[in-house]
Scaffold this motif. Structure first.
Motif, PDB file in Angstrom:
ATOM      1  N   GLN B 215       1.992   4.485  12.883  1.00  0.00           N
ATOM      2  CA  GLN B 215       2.467   3.626  11.587  1.00  0.00           C
ATOM      3  C   GLN B 215       1.786   2.281  11.390  1.00  0.00           C
ATOM      4  OE1 GLN B 215       6.594   3.266  11.317  1.00  0.00           O
ATOM      5  NE2 GLN B 215       6.545   2.366   9.043  1.00  0.00           N
ATOM      6  N   LEU B 216       1.014   2.187  10.358  1.00  0.00           N
ATOM      7  CA  LEU B 216       0.556   0.902  10.144  1.00  0.00           C
ATOM      8  C   LEU B 216       1.201  -0.058   9.268  1.00  0.00           C
ATOM      9  CD1 LEU B 216      -2.411   0.084  11.124  1.00  0.00           C
ATOM     10  CD2 LEU B 216      -3.521   0.688   8.735  1.00  0.00           C
ATOM     11  N   THR B 217       1.645   0.204   8.545  1.00  0.00           N
ATOM     12  CA  THR B 217       2.454  -0.612   7.612  1.00  0.00           C
ATOM     13  C   THR B 217       3.835  -0.405   7.725  1.00  0.00           C
ATOM     14  OG1 THR B 217       2.503   0.930   5.466  1.00  0.00           O
ATOM     15  CG2 THR B 217       0.702  -0.609   5.888  1.00  0.00           C
ATOM     16  N   HIS B 218       4.889  -1.634   7.172  1.00  0.00           N
ATOM     17  CA  HIS B 218       6.344  -1.600   7.282  1.00  0.00           C
ATOM     18  C   HIS B 218       6.641  -2.388   6.222  1.00  0.00           C
ATOM     19  CE1 HIS B 218       4.881  -0.906  11.431  1.00  0.00           C
ATOM     20  NE2 HIS B 218       5.941  -0.164  11.739  1.00  0.00           N
ATOM     21  N   TYR B 219       6.422  -1.702   4.948  1.00  0.00           N
ATOM     22  CA  TYR B 219       7.045  -2.463   3.910  1.00  0.00           C
ATOM     23  C   TYR B 219       8.265  -2.143   3.317  1.00  0.00           C
ATOM     24  CZ  TYR B 219       2.398  -4.913   3.117  1.00  0.00           C
ATOM     25  OH  TYR B 219       1.241  -5.564   3.233  1.00  0.00           O
ATOM     26  N   GLY B 220       8.513  -0.851   3.536  1.00  0.00           N
ATOM     27  CA  GLY B 220       9.874  -0.259   3.257  1.00  0.00           C
ATOM     28  C   GLY B 220       9.856  -0.181   1.678  1.00  0.00           C
ATOM     29  N   SER B 221       8.584  -0.209   0.911  1.00  0.00           N
ATOM     30  CA  SER B 221       8.783  -0.037  -0.462  1.00  0.00           C
ATOM     31  C   SER B 221       7.896   1.084  -0.928  1.00  0.00           C
ATOM     32  CB  SER B 221       7.760  -1.151  -0.962  1.00  0.00           C
ATOM     33  OG  SER B 221       7.295  -1.037  -2.241  1.00  0.00           O
ATOM     34  N   ILE B 222       6.817   1.369  -1.673  1.00  0.00           N
ATOM     35  CA  ILE B 222       5.874   2.529  -1.998  1.00  0.00           C
ATOM     36  C   ILE B 222       4.707   1.940  -1.832  1.00  0.00           C
ATOM     37  CG2 ILE B 222       4.986   4.085  -3.698  1.00  0.00           C
ATOM     38  CD1 ILE B 222       7.153   3.515  -5.418  1.00  0.00           C
TER      39      ILE B 222
END
Lengths: 253, 458
Positions: B215-222
């Motif tokens: 996993q590269l991003t962890h925004y919890g968004s779209i």
């Protein structure tokens, strides 16, 4: 030679049969109607006029849906003039019969939709009407605008919803002048995710621009496109696709 | 093909199998291409249980490669040489043979039923806590008198002493074999993609064979629409973390965010990089109206307009070969279609046929073809992957009757394509050869979509 003649004869016979068949299917027109007979345009037809759900508890929404043909003016008592096809959320606090009068060149047709309000669990202690916050008003009174496939122009049948939204938004902004709404543009799942981001942006902007023409301030309305990332349903049916092609209003950020 | 021919000439070998028509049970998927046999490598000690993974990896890579024919192992002799000292060259025994081929003579491999043009042999071992594989490749023509002259290469592959190490060593050995025949190695290439397996759409990265998913991003968004720079160092994507769709650029090395200035707009998205990885083109609504194409540096400075069509313009893809033209998806003629234009937005030309919806264009590394998703005669939403020769606009269909297929992206070897296939409820990442053969699923968990093949880091 004989063969060819035979062929010609049978072809002519076939043509005759076809011609006769055609004549048979087109009987002579009926005699002209007597002067007193009703005009050729029929009375308006209410295809349907329903409330869903038909039983609610006080203050909860019920969705009126209707479809009327051959009408020039459709009125719903306590709502006013509406488009021939549409829907409207209502929030009655007591059992209400919504009475529709559809008037057209051919006469008038009437219909009713009943919303039964179940007894409240506790009696309302005060006589004053409950006051809604701007966010509650937005959720209850400002409705989604829907779109055709790959289109971002507001359909004639949604103009009345747009006008009602404009009225409600004016009230909301007058209650709280710091209130901002976000108009979300959405698409159905069939197009590409990428193109739908662009399409949802057009839909949200089209609704904002139409509301600006009613006198609302553009800076009160932000737009965002979710494309097909936030569907309200995921069935592969035209009904679900139609529900997802929408501009939805939410409290601003 | 030219490279392949020169390899054959250099090696002084006939390029065609000497015994075509006499082989039983071999389907020649690449007629005219060299036939390669690689019997299983064996090992002792701690390396022994890893060799099955190594052998499978080598066989899969050679089977899926369009530049060679991999000969099925069922045709091989029972006794398999593991190193050059177990193999002898020389003239074939008189025909008909008196005995069954043992496998220790080069002619046991070069004559039917194996009929190999090339033979790969080797073995594995454990050395100081590492897996070491010794791999050779030999020319296997029946006329070769001495083994020494027949060796194409002999190499040592060191890797970690586990399954991941065995996969890695297998890929590198197979890549060295394929490199002899013009096959470009995919070793070191990665695939960035979108997965919702954590509950929200995030950017993920994996090795090209599906291993090492991270996993590269962890925004919890779209967070979606990834693309990578040609130097393999940066990934750009779109995230709703700040409310509206906006561009972010990350370093693939460090996994850290790089500076990027987003225009004030309801939408900034769909980044494509120039061949030098220094500039980008993307979609923005910075000037109001429908999303248009704009250019900028990789940090967002030097923002300038490219299109002014009034219609939706998304998915720009700069030609990786020339850097002088691009394709995009435009609504200027109604339903979305693929258009080509110069990098300045001039010389606009529609490439797709105009029927149905054509989206997701992706250039081949040589800039001669695009892969794309098209509904053609199907109902809206029923996408399949097609490849178009850009100069003639001839199209070839690569997927059919396998669900909804979208977002093709070419591998740097120009012979593989990664794409997303939704069969049933969930979308998964698949790879295939650029002719539509050899389809292979890479992901399993959650919904996985929007793959983009990343070049090995330069």
């Amino acid at each position: 030679m004989d063969y060819r003649r035979a062929l010609l004869t049978s072809t002519s016979a076939l043509l005759l049969v076809v011609a006769a068949g055609c004549k048979h299917k087109a009987p002579p027109p009926p005699p002209p109607a007597p002067v007193a007979a009703p005009p050729t345009v029929g009375k308006p037809v209410i295809n349907y006029f329903t409330a869903e759900p038909s039983t609610i508890s006080s203050g909860q929404p019920s969705s009126l849906r209707w479809s009327v043909t051959d009408a020039t003016n459709v009125q719903i008592e306590s709502i006013g003039q509406v488009s021939p096809n549409g829907r409207r959320a209502v929030y009655p606090t007591s059992t209400t019969t919504y009475h529709m009068t559809a008037t057209g060149a051919g006469g008038t047709t009437e219909g009713d939709a009943l919303v039964t309000v179940a007894a409240a669990p506790a009696p309302a202690p005060t006589t004053t009407a409950p006051t809604l916050t701007p966010a509650e008003m937005l959720a209850r009174q400002v409705q989604d605008i829907h779109f055709d496939y790959d289109k971002s122009d507001i359909r004639p049948e949604d103009q009345s919803i747009l006008q009602a939204n404009a009225t409600a938004l004016k009230t909301i902004f007058s209650m709280d002048n710091s209130f901002v709404v976000t108009i979300e543009g959405h698409a159905d799942e069939r197009g590409s995710a990428e193109y739908n981001i662009g399409l949802g942006d057009r839909r949200a902007a089209a609704v904002r621009d139409a509301l600006v023409t009613t006198g609302l301030a553009a800076e009160k309305m932000k737009t965002v496109s979710y494309g097909k990332e936030r569907p309200v349903c995921t069935d592969a049916t035209e009904d679900c696709y139609a529900r997802n092609r929408r501009a939805h209003f939410s409290a601003g950020q | 093909m030219r490279i392949l021919l020169s390899a054959c000439i250099l090696l002084g070998l006939p390029c065609l199998s000497p015994a075509q028509g006499q082989i039983n049970g071999v389907i020649d998927k690449n007629p005219g291409k060299p036939h390669v046999a690689v019997p299983d490598f064996r090992a002792t000690g701690a390396a022994a249980p890893l060799m099955a993974v190594f052998n499978t990896t080598v066989a899969n890579d050679l089977q899926s490669a369009p530049v060679v024919n991999f000969i099925p192992k069922t045709l091989y002799p029972l006794q398999v040489p593991q190193q050059p000292s177990e193999l002898v060259a020389g003239v074939a025994p008189a025909s008909p043979r008196a005995t069954t081929p043992q496998g220790t003579r080069l002619t046991d491999w070069s004559l039917p039923p194996v009929a190999a043009n090339f033979l790969g042999i080797g073995y594995g071992a454990e050395s100081r806590g590492s897996l070491v594989a010794f791999g050779w490749l030999y020319s296997a023509a029946p006329t070769i008198p001495f083994l020494q002259g027949a060796q194409v290469f002999g190499k040592i592959y060191t890797a970690t002493l586990d399954e991941a190490g065995a996969v890695d060593a297998g890929h590198r050995y197979a890549a060295d074999i394929l490199a002899q025949f013009g096959g470009k190695s995919l070793v070191g290439t990665r695939i960035v993609f979108v997965s919702d397996r954590t509950g929200s759409k995030e950017i993920w990265v994996m090795n090209w064979d599906g291993t090492g998913q991270k996993q590269l991003t962890h925004y919890g968004s779209i967070t979606t629409f990834p693309s990578a720079s040609p130097d393999g160092r940066m990934v750009a994507f779109t995230t709703y973390a700040s409310g509206t769709p906006a561009i972010q650029i990350f370093s693939l090395d460090s996994g850290r965010k790089l500076p990027f200035y987003n225009q004030r707009a309801s939408l900034n998205s769909f980044v494509t990089f120039t061949p030098d990885s220094k500039n980008i083109i993307f979609s923005s609504t910075a000037n109001g109206g429908a999303a248009q194409l704009y250019g900028a540096s990789v940090d967002g400075s030097g923002f300038h307009r490219i299109t002014a069509s009034g219609a939706i313009e998304v998915e720009p893809k700069i030609n990786p070969k020339t850097g002088a033209d691009l394709v995009d998806v435009s609504g200027r003629s109604g339903l979305p279609q693929i258009y080509r234009m110069s990098i300045e937005g001039t010389d606009v030309q529609r490439l797709s046929a105009g029927t149905g919806e054509a989206t997701n264009p992706a250039w081949s590394p040589d800039g001669a073809h695009i892969a794309f998703a098209w509904t053609r005669g199907f109902e809206p939403g029923n996408y399949n992957i097609f490849v178009m020769d850009v100069s003639s606009q001839q199209t070839t269909q690569l997927t059919a009757n396998e669900g909804r297929n979208e977002n093709p992206s070419w591998a740097p070897d120009a012979t593989h394509i990664v794409y997303a296939s939704k069969r049933g409820r969930q979308s998964q990442i698949w790879t295939m050869n650029a002719d539509g053969t050899g389809k292979h699923q890479l992901t399993q968990a959650g919904n996985n979509e929007k793959p983009f093949w990343v070049n090995a880091e330069q």
